[in-house]
Design a protein around this motif. Structure first.
Motif, short mmCIF file in Angstrom:
data_model
loop_
_atom_site.label_atom_id
_atom_site.label_comp_id
_atom_site.label_asym_id
_atom_site.label_seq_id
_atom_site.Cartn_x
_atom_site.Cartn_y
_atom_site.Cartn_z
N MET A 29 73.76 72.16 -86.44
CA MET A 29 72.91 72.04 -87.62
C MET A 29 71.89 73.19 -87.63
O MET A 29 71.23 73.46 -86.64
N LYS A 30 71.79 73.85 -88.75
CA LYS A 30 70.87 74.98 -88.89
C LYS A 30 69.44 74.48 -88.99
O LYS A 30 69.14 73.54 -89.72
N LYS A 31 68.53 75.16 -88.26
CA LYS A 31 67.11 74.81 -88.32
C LYS A 31 66.56 75.09 -89.71
O LYS A 31 66.97 76.05 -90.36
N LYS A 32 65.61 74.31 -90.11
CA LYS A 32 64.99 74.46 -91.44
C LYS A 32 63.68 75.22 -91.36
O LYS A 32 62.90 75.17 -92.30
N TYR A 33 63.45 75.90 -90.25
CA TYR A 33 62.24 76.70 -90.08
C TYR A 33 62.51 77.80 -89.07
O TYR A 33 63.50 77.76 -88.35
#
Length: 121
Positions: free
Chosen positions: A1-5
């Motif tokens: 899952m790609k980080k959102k920050y």
């Protein structure tokens, strides 16, 4: 899952020959973001740049010291706690003719690029 920050711990330090410190936290040199650049800067006493007519808006927030702006022939001096927005396509010169260094944050929209700054010789 790609980080959102993204936490920036290692800003790109732009090589300069005039004693000015430029640490780009986000922008073309760090994360290849051409939409915005955010940089921490320290301009030494006596520093100045040539006039320029950038193709980006530039926002400046003064943290410490003073900075001089010549905007379309009008001289403006900002001190700590003050900020300015300069529209794209406006002829401007940035300098620190004062005794103490000036620390500030600069934000450019779109991101700073040497191709967009249009410095005069």
């Amino acid at each position: 899952m790609k980080k959102k920050y993204l936490i920036q711990k290692n800003p790109f330090v732009v090589p300069t020959t005039d004693g000015k410190l430029i640490e780009e936290h986000f922008g073309n040199a760090t994360d290849k973001n051409s939409n915005i650049s955010i940089a921490h800067m320290v301009a030494p006493s006596g520093w100045s740049e040539p006039f320029q007519t950038p193709e980006f808006e530039e926002y400046t927030y003064i943290i410490k010291g003073k900075k001089q702006f010549i905007v379309d022939g009008e001289t403006i001096i900002l001190e700590a706690g003050q900020s300015i927005k300069i529209e794209k396509g406006v002829r401007v010169q940035y300098s620190n003719p004062f005794e103490n260094e000036c620390e500030y944050i600069a934000i450019c929209l779109p991101a700073f690029s040497i191709d967009l700054v249009k410095r005069e010789e």
